[in-house]
Write an enzyme that holds these catalytic residues in place. Structure first.
Site, PDB file in Angstrom:
ATOM      1  N   TYR A  41     -12.665  -1.979  -3.773  1.00 32.82           N
ATOM      2  CA  TYR A  41     -13.199  -2.161  -2.490  1.00 32.82           C
ATOM      3  C   TYR A  41     -14.627  -1.876  -2.507  1.00 32.82           C
ATOM      4  O   TYR A  41     -15.105  -1.383  -1.276  1.00 32.82           O
ATOM      5  CB  TYR A  41     -12.415  -1.066  -1.447  1.00 32.82           C
ATOM      6  CG  TYR A  41     -11.014  -1.504  -0.933  1.00 32.82           C
ATOM      7  CD1 TYR A  41     -10.797  -2.441  -0.219  1.00 32.82           C
ATOM      8  CD2 TYR A  41      -9.868  -0.443  -1.366  1.00 32.82           C
ATOM      9  CE1 TYR A  41      -9.612  -2.749   0.159  1.00 32.82           C
ATOM     10  CE2 TYR A  41      -8.792  -0.772  -1.061  1.00 32.82           C
ATOM     11  CZ  TYR A  41      -8.384  -2.056  -0.299  1.00 32.82           C
ATOM     12  OH  TYR A  41      -7.263  -2.192   0.324  1.00 32.82           O
TER      13      TYR A  41
ATOM     14  N   ARG B 138      -1.911 -14.461   4.766  1.00 34.28           N
ATOM     15  CA  ARG B 138      -2.700 -13.701   5.798  1.00 34.28           C
ATOM     16  C   ARG B 138      -1.883 -13.742   7.050  1.00 34.28           C
ATOM     17  O   ARG B 138      -2.037 -13.039   8.100  1.00 34.28           O
ATOM     18  CB  ARG B 138      -4.169 -14.126   5.843  1.00 34.28           C
ATOM     19  CG  ARG B 138      -4.974 -13.565   4.640  1.00 34.28           C
ATOM     20  CD  ARG B 138      -6.479 -14.276   4.940  1.00 34.28           C
ATOM     21  NE  ARG B 138      -7.032 -13.352   5.779  1.00 34.28           N
ATOM     22  CZ  ARG B 138      -7.666 -12.344   5.657  1.00 34.28           C
ATOM     23  NH1 ARG B 138      -7.530 -11.579   4.430  1.00 34.28           N
ATOM     24  NH2 ARG B 138      -8.373 -11.659   6.549  1.00 34.28           N
TER      25      ARG B 138
ATOM     26  N   GLU C  11      -9.852 -10.997  -7.574  1.00 34.16           N
ATOM     27  CA  GLU C  11      -8.961  -9.582  -7.303  1.00 34.16           C
ATOM     28  C   GLU C  11      -7.670  -9.745  -8.212  1.00 34.16           C
ATOM     29  O   GLU C  11      -7.217  -8.555  -8.875  1.00 34.16           O
ATOM     30  CB  GLU C  11      -8.283  -9.623  -5.913  1.00 34.16           C
ATOM     31  CG  GLU C  11      -9.671  -9.360  -4.920  1.00 34.16           C
ATOM     32  CD  GLU C  11      -9.077  -9.315  -3.360  1.00 34.16           C
ATOM     33  OE1 GLU C  11      -7.921  -9.558  -3.022  1.00 34.16           O
ATOM     34  OE2 GLU C  11      -9.967  -8.876  -2.544  1.00 34.16           O
TER      35      GLU C  11
ATOM     36  N   HIS D 267      -2.181  -5.365   1.550  1.00 33.76           N
ATOM     37  CA  HIS D 267      -3.555  -6.169   1.370  1.00 33.76           C
ATOM     38  C   HIS D 267      -3.227  -7.543   1.017  1.00 33.76           C
ATOM     39  O   HIS D 267      -2.465  -7.735   0.336  1.00 33.76           O
ATOM     40  CB  HIS D 267      -4.223  -5.314   0.593  1.00 33.76           C
ATOM     41  CG  HIS D 267      -5.583  -6.258   0.082  1.00 33.76           C
ATOM     42  ND1 HIS D 267      -6.938  -6.275   0.835  1.00 33.76           N
ATOM     43  CD2 HIS D 267      -5.557  -7.253  -1.229  1.00 33.76           C
ATOM     44  CE1 HIS D 267      -7.525  -7.262   0.134  1.00 33.76           C
ATOM     45  NE2 HIS D 267      -7.074  -7.645  -0.978  1.00 33.76           N
TER      46      HIS D 267
ATOM     47  N   ARG E 235       2.211  -6.159   9.162  1.00 36.87           N
ATOM     48  CA  ARG E 235       1.352  -5.109   9.787  1.00 36.87           C
ATOM     49  C   ARG E 235       2.091  -4.721  11.053  1.00 36.87           C
ATOM     50  O   ARG E 235       2.043  -3.615  11.370  1.00 36.87           O
ATOM     51  CB  ARG E 235       0.115  -5.515   9.731  1.00 36.87           C
ATOM     52  CG  ARG E 235      -0.698  -5.499   8.321  1.00 36.87           C
ATOM     53  CD  ARG E 235      -1.973  -6.202   8.466  1.00 36.87           C
ATOM     54  NE  ARG E 235      -2.711  -5.915   7.294  1.00 36.87           N
ATOM     55  CZ  ARG E 235      -3.636  -6.458   6.941  1.00 36.87           C
ATOM     56  NH1 ARG E 235      -4.124  -7.311   7.626  1.00 36.87           N
ATOM     57  NH2 ARG E 235      -4.198  -6.095   5.612  1.00 36.87           N
TER      58      ARG E 235
ATOM     59  N   LYS F 158       0.836  -1.196   0.013  1.00 40.28           N
ATOM     60  CA  LYS F 158      -0.041   0.011  -0.079  1.00 40.28           C
ATOM     61  C   LYS F 158       0.867   1.353   0.102  1.00 40.28           C
ATOM     62  O   LYS F 158       1.920   1.298   0.387  1.00 40.28           O
ATOM     63  CB  LYS F 158      -0.915  -0.107   1.157  1.00 40.28           C
ATOM     64  CG  LYS F 158      -1.928  -1.257   1.028  1.00 40.28           C
ATOM     65  CD  LYS F 158      -3.085  -1.000   2.470  1.00 40.28           C
ATOM     66  CE  LYS F 158      -4.147  -2.053   2.122  1.00 40.28           C
ATOM     67  NZ  LYS F 158      -5.226  -2.050   3.202  1.00 40.28           N
TER      68      LYS F 158
ATOM     69  N   PHE G 105     -15.624   3.941   6.812  1.00 38.19           N
ATOM     70  CA  PHE G 105     -14.269   4.487   6.348  1.00 38.19           C
ATOM     71  C   PHE G 105     -14.020   4.483   4.868  1.00 38.19           C
ATOM     72  O   PHE G 105     -12.941   4.275   4.302  1.00 38.19           O
ATOM     73  CB  PHE G 105     -13.421   3.456   7.056  1.00 38.19           C
ATOM     74  CG  PHE G 105     -13.529   1.842   6.833  1.00 38.19           C
ATOM     75  CD1 PHE G 105     -12.930   1.425   5.696  1.00 38.19           C
ATOM     76  CD2 PHE G 105     -14.264   1.143   7.875  1.00 38.19           C
ATOM     77  CE1 PHE G 105     -13.011  -0.012   5.418  1.00 38.19           C
ATOM     78  CE2 PHE G 105     -14.187  -0.469   7.517  1.00 38.19           C
ATOM     79  CZ  PHE G 105     -13.674  -0.845   6.332  1.00 38.19           C
TER      80      PHE G 105
ATOM     81  N   THR H 268      -5.595  -6.900  10.717  1.00 39.42           N
ATOM     82  CA  THR H 268      -5.811  -5.782   9.936  1.00 39.42           C
ATOM     83  C   THR H 268      -5.508  -4.518  10.876  1.00 39.42           C
ATOM     84  O   THR H 268      -4.696  -3.424  10.054  1.00 39.42           O
ATOM     85  CB  THR H 268      -7.499  -5.533   9.735  1.00 39.42           C
ATOM     86  OG1 THR H 268      -7.583  -6.604   8.847  1.00 39.42           O
ATOM     87  CG2 THR H 268      -7.462  -4.408   8.919  1.00 39.42           C
TER      88      THR H 268
ATOM     89  N   ASN I 258      -2.243   0.183   6.572  1.00 36.14           N
ATOM     90  CA  ASN I 258      -1.641  -1.012   7.319  1.00 36.14           C
ATOM     91  C   ASN I 258      -0.776  -1.666   6.179  1.00 36.14           C
ATOM     92  O   ASN I 258      -0.617  -2.923   6.322  1.00 36.14           O
ATOM     93  CB  ASN I 258      -2.822  -1.633   7.780  1.00 36.14           C
ATOM     94  CG  ASN I 258      -3.785  -2.342   6.672  1.00 36.14           C
ATOM     95  OD1 ASN I 258      -3.685  -1.960   5.464  1.00 36.14           O
ATOM     96  ND2 ASN I 258      -4.647  -3.286   7.014  1.00 36.14           N
TER      97      ASN I 258
HETATM   98  P1  CMP Z   1      -7.529  -4.315   3.429  1.00 40.42           P
HETATM   99  O1  CMP Z   1      -7.038  -5.851   3.797  1.00 40.42           O
HETATM  100  O2  CMP Z   1      -7.208  -3.742   2.330  1.00 40.42           O
HETATM  101  O3  CMP Z   1      -9.188  -4.388   3.518  1.00 40.42           O
HETATM  102  C1  CMP Z   1      -9.953  -3.196   3.630  1.00 40.42           C
HETATM  103  C2  CMP Z   1      -9.301  -2.300   4.184  1.00 40.42           C
HETATM  104  O4  CMP Z   1     -10.040  -1.123   4.925  1.00 40.42           O
HETATM  105  C3  CMP Z   1      -8.183  -2.757   5.319  1.00 40.42           C
HETATM  106  O5  CMP Z   1      -7.265  -3.595   4.721  1.00 40.42           O
HETATM  107  C4  CMP Z   1      -7.845  -1.280   5.922  1.00 40.42           C
HETATM  108  O6  CMP Z   1      -6.981  -0.613   5.356  1.00 40.42           O
HETATM  109  C5  CMP Z   1      -8.961  -0.721   5.979  1.00 40.42           C
HETATM  110  N1  CMP Z   1      -9.876  -0.695   7.066  1.00 40.42           N
HETATM  111  C6  CMP Z   1     -10.499  -1.859   7.475  1.00 40.42           C
HETATM  112  N2  CMP Z   1     -11.135  -1.417   8.781  1.00 40.42           N
HETATM  113  C7  CMP Z   1     -10.871  -0.219   8.758  1.00 40.42           C
HETATM  114  C8  CMP Z   1     -11.403   0.695   9.815  1.00 40.42           C
HETATM  115  N3  CMP Z   1     -12.150   0.338  10.834  1.00 40.42           N
HETATM  116  N4  CMP Z   1     -10.984   1.731   9.969  1.00 40.42           N
HETATM  117  C9  CMP Z   1     -10.304   2.351   8.566  1.00 40.42           C
HETATM  118  N5  CMP Z   1     -10.060   1.548   7.794  1.00 40.42           N
HETATM  119  C10 CMP Z   1     -10.248   0.090   8.053  1.00 40.42           C
END
Ligand code: CMP
Length: 139
Positions: free
Chosen positions: A50, A86, A127, A116, A103, A10, A58, A92, A113
């Site tokens: 997304y 994972r 994807e 992905h 992470r 990212k 968010f 996350t 973070n």
């Molecule tokens: P990702 O695995 O890319 O999938 C969805 C993304 O949304 C996640 O990683 C985070 O970057 C973001 N995300 C998930 N939960 C939250 C949250 N509660 N607040 C902000 N961003 C979030």
């Protein structure tokens, strides 16, 4: 079984020149990079990627973040690739991520973070096809 998953390094990570460090952790977890490209996502691309999170509070921030700089999209191959990816990514929210995970090591926040990874083989296929043509993947 040897399977494939989809990964994104990212913008928070590309900004800090962590592409190699994160890729090394993926490789050390038994994953092989069989496709990789550095791209600037468009807003439409990020919103489509997304779309499943469209109703989440968010969503808009997430899309803005994902287009705030370049990302590296990758196809990873290995034994049980979705789970292997994972496991090495960690939770996350970096506050919940285990020691030694990508992470925990690199993420700035739950949003920024660093990485992905697809959450299922079904989503991995969707994807991968969203970003790569079959001939761009060389196993
Ligand atoms: P990702 O695995 O890319 O999938 C969805 C993304 O949304 C996640 O990683 C985070 O970057 C973001 N995300 C998930 N939960 C939250 C949250 N509660 N607040 C902000 N961003 C979030």
């Amino acid at each position: 079984a040897v399977t494939r998953t989809f990964s994104i390094i990212k913008p928070d990570a590309t900004r800090r020149n962590l592409t190699g460090a994160i890729t090394k952790m993926l490789e050390e977890a038994g994953l092989r990079v069989v496709a990789s490209k550095r791209i600037q996502m468009t807003q439409e691309q990020a919103e489509g990627f997304y779309a499943v999170h469209k109703e989440r509070p968010f969503f808009n921030d997430l899309v803005s973040f994902m287009i705030s700089g370049p990302v590296v999209v990758q196809v990873l191959e290995g034994e049980d690739a979705v789970k292997a990816n994972r496991d090495v990514m960690g939770a996350t929210n970096p506050a919940d991520a285990a020691e030694g995970t990508i992470r925990k090591t690199f993420a700035e926040s739950i949003e920024a973070n660093s990485a992905h990874g697809s959450d299922s083989e079904e989503n991995a296929a969707i994807e991968i096809a969203y970003f790569f043509k079959p001939e761009e993947i060389v196993g």
